[in-house]
Design a protein around this motif. Structure first.
Motif, PDB file in Angstrom:
ATOM      1  N   SER A  33       0.823  -1.212   0.000  1.00 22.37           N
ATOM      2  CA  SER A  33       0.000   0.000   0.000  1.00 22.37           C
ATOM      3  C   SER A  33       0.861   1.267   0.000  1.00 22.37           C
ATOM      4  N   ASP A  34       2.156   1.142   0.305  1.00 24.15           N
ATOM      5  CA  ASP A  34       3.058   2.299   0.234  1.00 24.15           C
ATOM      6  C   ASP A  34       3.209   2.809  -1.193  1.00 24.15           C
ATOM      7  N   LEU A  35       2.907   1.963  -2.181  1.00 25.67           N
ATOM      8  CA  LEU A  35       2.975   2.400  -3.578  1.00 25.67           C
ATOM      9  C   LEU A  35       2.052   3.592  -3.824  1.00 25.67           C
ATOM     10  N   GLN A  36       0.934   3.627  -3.121  1.00 25.16           N
ATOM     11  CA  GLN A  36      -0.014   4.728  -3.289  1.00 25.16           C
ATOM     12  C   GLN A  36       0.577   6.046  -2.821  1.00 25.16           C
ATOM     13  N   LYS A  37       1.543   5.992  -1.917  1.00 29.72           N
ATOM     14  CA  LYS A  37       2.119   7.197  -1.329  1.00 29.72           C
ATOM     15  C   LYS A  37       3.362   7.688  -2.065  1.00 29.72           C
ATOM     16  N   LEU A  38       3.864   6.888  -3.007  1.00 29.69           N
ATOM     17  CA  LEU A  38       5.078   7.264  -3.726  1.00 29.69           C
ATOM     18  C   LEU A  38       4.821   8.405  -4.702  1.00 29.69           C
ATOM     19  N   GLU A  39       5.926   9.046  -5.119  1.00 22.59           N
ATOM     20  CA  GLU A  39       5.822  10.060  -6.171  1.00 22.59           C
ATOM     21  C   GLU A  39       5.281   9.381  -7.424  1.00 22.59           C
ATOM     22  N   LYS A  40       4.547  10.131  -8.205  1.00 21.27           N
ATOM     23  CA  LYS A  40       3.859   9.584  -9.381  1.00 21.27           C
ATOM     24  C   LYS A  40       4.829   8.883 -10.339  1.00 21.27           C
ATOM     25  N   ASP A  41       5.968   9.507 -10.633  1.00 20.36           N
ATOM     26  CA  ASP A  41       6.918   8.918 -11.578  1.00 20.36           C
ATOM     27  C   ASP A  41       7.479   7.599 -11.066  1.00 20.36           C
ATOM     28  N   LYS A  42       7.843   7.564  -9.800  1.00 17.20           N
ATOM     29  CA  LYS A  42       8.407   6.347  -9.219  1.00 17.20           C
ATOM     30  C   LYS A  42       7.351   5.241  -9.164  1.00 17.20           C
ATOM     31  N   ARG A  43       6.131   5.619  -8.762  1.00 14.02           N
ATOM     32  CA  ARG A  43       5.032   4.658  -8.702  1.00 14.02           C
ATOM     33  C   ARG A  43       4.762   4.064 -10.080  1.00 14.02           C
ATOM     34  N   ASN A  44       4.699   4.927 -11.096  1.00 11.59           N
ATOM     35  CA  ASN A  44       4.411   4.460 -12.455  1.00 11.59           C
ATOM     36  C   ASN A  44       5.510   3.551 -12.993  1.00 11.59           C
ATOM     37  N   LYS A  45       6.750   3.828 -12.614  1.00  9.15           N
ATOM     38  CA  LYS A  45       7.862   2.989 -13.041  1.00  9.15           C
ATOM     39  C   LYS A  45       7.715   1.580 -12.456  1.00  9.15           C
TER      40      LYS A  45
ATOM     41  N   LEU B   2       4.864   0.215 -11.367  1.00  7.09           N
ATOM     42  CA  LEU B   2       3.676  -0.407 -11.958  1.00  7.09           C
ATOM     43  C   LEU B   2       3.966  -0.929 -13.362  1.00  7.09           C
ATOM     44  N   GLY B   3       4.764  -0.178 -14.121  1.00  3.05           N
ATOM     45  CA  GLY B   3       5.148  -0.617 -15.466  1.00  3.05           C
ATOM     46  C   GLY B   3       5.926  -1.925 -15.418  1.00  3.05           C
ATOM     47  N   LYS B   4       6.846  -2.034 -14.459  1.00  5.50           N
ATOM     48  CA  LYS B   4       7.605  -3.271 -14.299  1.00  5.50           C
ATOM     49  C   LYS B   4       6.695  -4.408 -13.844  1.00  5.50           C
ATOM     50  N   ALA B   5       5.736  -4.085 -12.982  1.00  9.77           N
ATOM     51  CA  ALA B   5       4.811  -5.105 -12.478  1.00  9.77           C
ATOM     52  C   ALA B   5       3.977  -5.681 -13.615  1.00  9.77           C
ATOM     53  N   LYS B   6       3.603  -4.841 -14.580  1.00 11.11           N
ATOM     54  CA  LYS B   6       2.804  -5.322 -15.714  1.00 11.11           C
ATOM     55  C   LYS B   6       3.584  -6.301 -16.578  1.00 11.11           C
ATOM     56  N   GLU B   7       4.908  -6.236 -16.525  1.00 11.52           N
ATOM     57  CA  GLU B   7       5.746  -7.112 -17.336  1.00 11.52           C
ATOM     58  C   GLU B   7       5.951  -8.485 -16.699  1.00 11.52           C
ATOM     59  N   ILE B   8       5.563  -8.635 -15.442  1.00  9.75           N
ATOM     60  CA  ILE B   8       5.721  -9.914 -14.760  1.00  9.75           C
ATOM     61  C   ILE B   8       4.795 -10.938 -15.407  1.00  9.75           C
ATOM     62  N   GLU B   9       5.365 -12.067 -15.781  1.00 12.51           N
ATOM     63  CA  GLU B   9       4.558 -13.113 -16.410  1.00 12.51           C
ATOM     64  C   GLU B   9       3.612 -13.717 -15.379  1.00 12.51           C
ATOM     65  N   GLY B  10       2.341 -13.796 -15.746  1.00 10.60           N
ATOM     66  CA  GLY B  10       1.357 -14.423 -14.882  1.00 10.60           C
ATOM     67  C   GLY B  10       0.602 -13.462 -13.986  1.00 10.60           C
ATOM     68  N   ILE B  11       0.795 -12.165 -14.188  1.00  7.51           N
ATOM     69  CA  ILE B  11       0.092 -11.181 -13.370  1.00  7.51           C
ATOM     70  C   ILE B  11      -0.751 -10.303 -14.295  1.00  7.51           C
ATOM     71  N   SER B  12      -1.971 -10.002 -13.875  1.00  4.39           N
ATOM     72  CA  SER B  12      -2.866  -9.197 -14.701  1.00  4.39           C
ATOM     73  C   SER B  12      -3.018  -7.796 -14.114  1.00  4.39           C
ATOM     74  N   ILE B  13      -3.516  -6.890 -14.931  1.00  5.36           N
ATOM     75  CA  ILE B  13      -3.754  -5.521 -14.484  1.00  5.36           C
ATOM     76  C   ILE B  13      -4.765  -5.510 -13.343  1.00  5.36           C
ATOM     77  N   LEU B  14      -5.796  -6.325 -13.467  1.00  2.00           N
ATOM     78  CA  LEU B  14      -6.798  -6.405 -12.406  1.00  2.00           C
ATOM     79  C   LEU B  14      -6.174  -6.890 -11.097  1.00  2.00           C
TER      80      LEU B  14
END
Length: 79
Positions: free
Chosen positions: A37-49, A51-63
């Motif tokens: 939940s600390d991701l919500q508190k991060l600076e927008k650029d760092k958070r988005n970076k 999240l972008g890496k998280a989307k690349e993880i095989e087997g994980i969905s956006i939902l």
């Protein structure tokens, strides 16, 4: 006529899906936050970076990322 081809027209792939717990661990490995939940508190650029890496993880969905982090799907899609 019988040539070998790498085309994957209607090939069925086995979709590997991570459990929420495994996905949470993989996301934590990227930035090592105290809690997801600390991701919500991060600076927008760092958070988005992250999240972008998280989307690349095989087997994980956006939902699933949305459910784990509490960040809306729309925000995750934009990253």
């Amino acid at each position: 006529m019988n040539e070998f081809s790498d085309e994957q027209c209607l090939e069925i792939k086995n979709n590997i899906r991570l459990t929420d717990e495994k996905a949470r661990e993989r996301i934590k490995e990227m930035d090592n936050p105290k809690s997801i939940s600390d991701l919500q508190k991060l600076e927008k650029d760092k958070r988005n970076k992250i999240l972008g890496k998280a989307k690349e993880i095989e087997g994980i969905s956006i939902l699933q990322i949305s459910r784990i982090t509490g960040i809306t799907r729309q925000v995750i899609k934009k990253t």
